[in-house]
Scaffold this motif. Structure first.
Motif, PDB file in Angstrom:
ATOM      1  N   ASN A   9      -3.961  -2.007   6.052  1.00  0.00           N
ATOM      2  CA  ASN A   9      -2.577  -1.841   5.477  1.00  0.00           C
ATOM      3  C   ASN A   9      -2.825  -0.329   5.105  1.00  0.00           C
ATOM      4  OD1 ASN A   9      -1.229  -3.769   6.367  1.00  0.00           O
ATOM      5  ND2 ASN A   9      -1.629  -5.115   4.434  1.00  0.00           N
ATOM      6  N   GLY A  21      -8.600  -7.887  -3.153  1.00  0.00           N
ATOM      7  CA  GLY A  21      -9.829  -7.392  -2.240  1.00  0.00           C
ATOM      8  C   GLY A  21     -10.592  -6.175  -3.076  1.00  0.00           C
ATOM      9  N   ASP A  22     -10.145  -5.151  -2.992  1.00  0.00           N
ATOM     10  CA  ASP A  22     -10.919  -4.059  -3.664  1.00  0.00           C
ATOM     11  C   ASP A  22     -10.747  -4.197  -5.047  1.00  0.00           C
ATOM     12  OD1 ASP A  22     -12.659  -2.289  -2.395  1.00  0.00           O
ATOM     13  OD2 ASP A  22     -10.961  -1.748  -1.244  1.00  0.00           O
ATOM     14  N   GLY A  23      -9.731  -4.635  -5.714  1.00  0.00           N
ATOM     15  CA  GLY A  23      -9.235  -4.856  -7.143  1.00  0.00           C
ATOM     16  C   GLY A  23      -8.310  -3.790  -7.416  1.00  0.00           C
ATOM     17  N   CYS A  24      -7.944  -2.832  -6.710  1.00  0.00           N
ATOM     18  CA  CYS A  24      -7.058  -1.749  -7.024  1.00  0.00           C
ATOM     19  C   CYS A  24      -5.460  -2.133  -7.294  1.00  0.00           C
ATOM     20  CB  CYS A  24      -6.800  -0.597  -5.888  1.00  0.00           C
ATOM     21  SG  CYS A  24      -8.481  -0.089  -5.491  1.00  0.00           S
ATOM     22  N   THR A  25      -5.399  -3.083  -6.567  1.00  0.00           N
ATOM     23  CA  THR A  25      -3.934  -3.632  -6.588  1.00  0.00           C
ATOM     24  C   THR A  25      -3.609  -4.431  -7.990  1.00  0.00           C
ATOM     25  OG1 THR A  25      -3.726  -4.028  -4.409  1.00  0.00           O
ATOM     26  CG2 THR A  25      -2.135  -5.177  -5.714  1.00  0.00           C
ATOM     27  N   THR A  67       2.401  -9.255  -0.863  1.00  0.00           N
ATOM     28  CA  THR A  67       1.773  -7.962  -0.485  1.00  0.00           C
ATOM     29  C   THR A  67       1.961  -7.377   0.769  1.00  0.00           C
ATOM     30  OG1 THR A  67      -0.286  -9.096  -0.242  1.00  0.00           O
ATOM     31  CG2 THR A  67       0.213  -7.753  -2.367  1.00  0.00           C
ATOM     32  N   LYS A  89       0.698  -1.149   0.306  1.00  0.00           N
ATOM     33  CA  LYS A  89      -0.061  -0.187  -0.043  1.00  0.00           C
ATOM     34  C   LYS A  89       0.902   1.368   0.103  1.00  0.00           C
ATOM     35  CE  LYS A  89      -4.308  -1.726   0.451  1.00  0.00           C
ATOM     36  NZ  LYS A  89      -3.909  -3.309   0.357  1.00  0.00           N
TER      37      LYS A  89
HETATM   38  C1  LIG Z   1      -4.830  -4.245   0.195  1.00  0.00           C
HETATM   39  C2  LIG Z   1      -4.124  -5.596   0.056  1.00  0.00           C
HETATM   40  C3  LIG Z   1      -4.489  -6.262  -0.924  1.00  0.00           C
HETATM   41  C4  LIG Z   1      -5.541  -6.159  -1.971  1.00  0.00           C
HETATM   42  O1  LIG Z   1      -5.261  -5.123  -2.646  1.00  0.00           O
HETATM   43  P1  LIG Z   1      -6.809  -4.371  -3.282  1.00  0.00           P
HETATM   44  O2  LIG Z   1      -6.431  -3.311  -3.922  1.00  0.00           O
HETATM   45  O3  LIG Z   1      -7.671  -4.382  -2.054  1.00  0.00           O
HETATM   46  O4  LIG Z   1      -7.527  -5.588  -4.218  1.00  0.00           O
HETATM   47  C5  LIG Z   1      -3.741  -7.782  -0.829  1.00  0.00           C
HETATM   48  N1  LIG Z   1      -2.769  -7.533   0.084  1.00  0.00           N
HETATM   49  C6  LIG Z   1      -2.303  -6.877   1.071  1.00  0.00           C
HETATM   50  C7  LIG Z   1      -1.372  -7.215   2.206  1.00  0.00           C
HETATM   51  C8  LIG Z   1      -2.976  -5.768   1.109  1.00  0.00           C
HETATM   52  O5  LIG Z   1      -2.977  -4.822   2.199  1.00  0.00           O
END
Ligand SMILES: *Cc1c(COP(=O)(O)O)cnc(C)c1O
Length: 419
Positions: A141, A246-250, A382, A115
């Protein structure tokens, strides 16, 4: 210098000047992270190429400044983000059943998660806009990361987290001096509250699915992958890039960065993207499998960072998988827990549950025949394992209790030898 030329709505295609809109497309009114930052890649090619980068001494995400929407480079925060290590992990590859496997350790960023790439970008934009306060909602995070970067940039931060966020992440928030709202509810409810507060008080919104600039920070992980693999395995690139969702941004940012490195000639062939969700929270997988629109669900998983029942960046997240010809898979909490010691023992990297979920997902994808045994994968790990030791402790053995007496150690060692 930067070469961003404006913003384009990925839903209706309308383009805007950078100061025309803030967060959403005013034409189609969609609210799910649909504005995309547009660049002049022909001009960028002259500055961002293997030769020029080889001479660039800035080993951080800012080495790709021409590919980032930064108007004033004097505002960059001093914390070192990015250029995280990329490990070749042959023993992990054996364990997962793939030909080769690399792990990019994003836990090495300043606040110990991926993040930070987004938060670094967010505070630059907040400073450019002379924001009085910056806010976000987060499973943990994004919050701890924003708190760290807000402190570095000396901008007050107001942060909304679910009250059950892991203690280490909450500690980070308080240590960095953020104002913390522990919301008695889910992440999705914390999100709604943050959006209301941002609108009511005019706080700058760091939510990655709202603020179009944040994904630009996230994409830098792929810019690095492109450059690192060019040095490591010239002329080839892994068949798959793997990330938890999760949200799909990553995953959206990962895909954008890969496409850019392809345009710029660093990557010979685009990889497929594997998006990994938890069995107890897999709205992307469901929609992808059923060719349907998003159906928000309840989130039941211990991987708090991907416990997102209502993903806010659905279109960009989905596009990453469909455009790349990739796949979504899901894994159980038990598989996620088992992957914590697996990654640590096979690759020497300690990840939090959502961080290791990618590795669990590769195993699942190989079992399903989605990833072939002769293929190679790059897993984006991540988040650091120290973020959530409670989960980690559930996956490992016990300590050996001894008095400070060598005889007790001898006994224990003897038992181990006969075992
Ligand atoms: C936020 C996060 C994700 C997923 O990212 P999104 O953008 O929410 O899909 C995956 N792993 C970790 C450790 C994160 O903090």
């Amino acid at each position: 210098m930067s070469y961003f030329t404006g913003l384009r709505c990925v839903h209706c295609g309308r383009t805007y000047n950078t100061n025309e809109v803030e967060y959403f497309c005013s034409a189609c009114g969609y609210h799910d992270g649909i504005l995309d930052v547009v660049y002049d890649y022909e001009a960028i090619k002259r500055e961002v190429n293997p030769l020029a980068l080889a001479q660039n001494a800035d080993y951080s995400m800012w080495r790709y400044l021409p590919l980032l929407p930064v108007a004033d480079a004097s505002l960059l925060p001093h914390l070192q983000v990015g250029w995280t290590p990329l490990y070749d992990a042959p023993r992990l590859a054996d364990e997962l059943g793939v030909a080769r496997c690399w792990v990019k350790d994003e836990g090495r960023n300043p606040t110990a998660s991926f993040k930070d790439r987004a938060s670094a970008m967010g505070v630059v934009k907040a400073l450019e806009k002379k924001a009085s306060k910056i806010t976000c909602a987060s499973t943990g995070n994004a919050a701890s990361s924003l708190a760290g970067f807000a402190a570095a940039a000396q901008i007050p931060a107001a942060i909304f987290v679910p009250a059950n966020a892991p203690a280490a992440k909450v500690a980070q928030l308080l240590v960095f001096g953020a104002q913390v709202f522990a919301v008695q509810g889910t992440y999705d409810q914390a999100w709604e509250l943050c959006m209301q507060a941002s609108a009511e008080f005019g706080w700058y919104n760091r939510n990655c699915a709202v603020n179009p600039y944040l994904i630009e920070g996230k994409k830098t992980v792929s810019l690095e992958l492109g450059e690192q693999f060019m040095r490591l395995t010239p002329g080839s690139f892994p068949d798959w890039v793997v990330v938890s969702v999760g949200d799909g941004c990553t995953i959206g940012g990962v895909w954008k960065g890969l496409r850019e490195m392809h345009i710029l000639g660093f990557i010979p062939r685009l990889p497929r993207i594997l998006g990994v969700q938890a069995d107890g929270c897999r709205p992307f997988l469901t929609a992808w499998r059923d060719h349907s629109t998003l159906v928000p669900c309840e989130a039941h998983t211990l991987a708090d960072s991907i416990a997102v029942g209502h993903p806010r960046n659905f279109s960009k997240g989905m596009s990453a998988v469909t455009e790349s010809g990739g796949a979504f898979v899901s894994v159980s909490d038990e598989e996620i827990l088992q992957s914590i010691p697996m990654l640590a023992r096979k690759a020497g990297v300690f990840g939090e549950p959502a961080g290791v979920a990618g590795a669990a997902g590769v195993k699942r994808a190989v079992e399903l025949g989605v990833i072939g045994g002769s293929e190679s994968v790059a897993i984006i790990m991540t988040g650091n394992g120290l973020k959530d030791i409670q989960s980690a402790m559930r996956a490992v053995g016990r300590t050996i209790q001894v008095r400070p007496d060598i005889r007790e150690v001898r006994e224990a060692v003897a038992v181990e030898l006969t075992a």
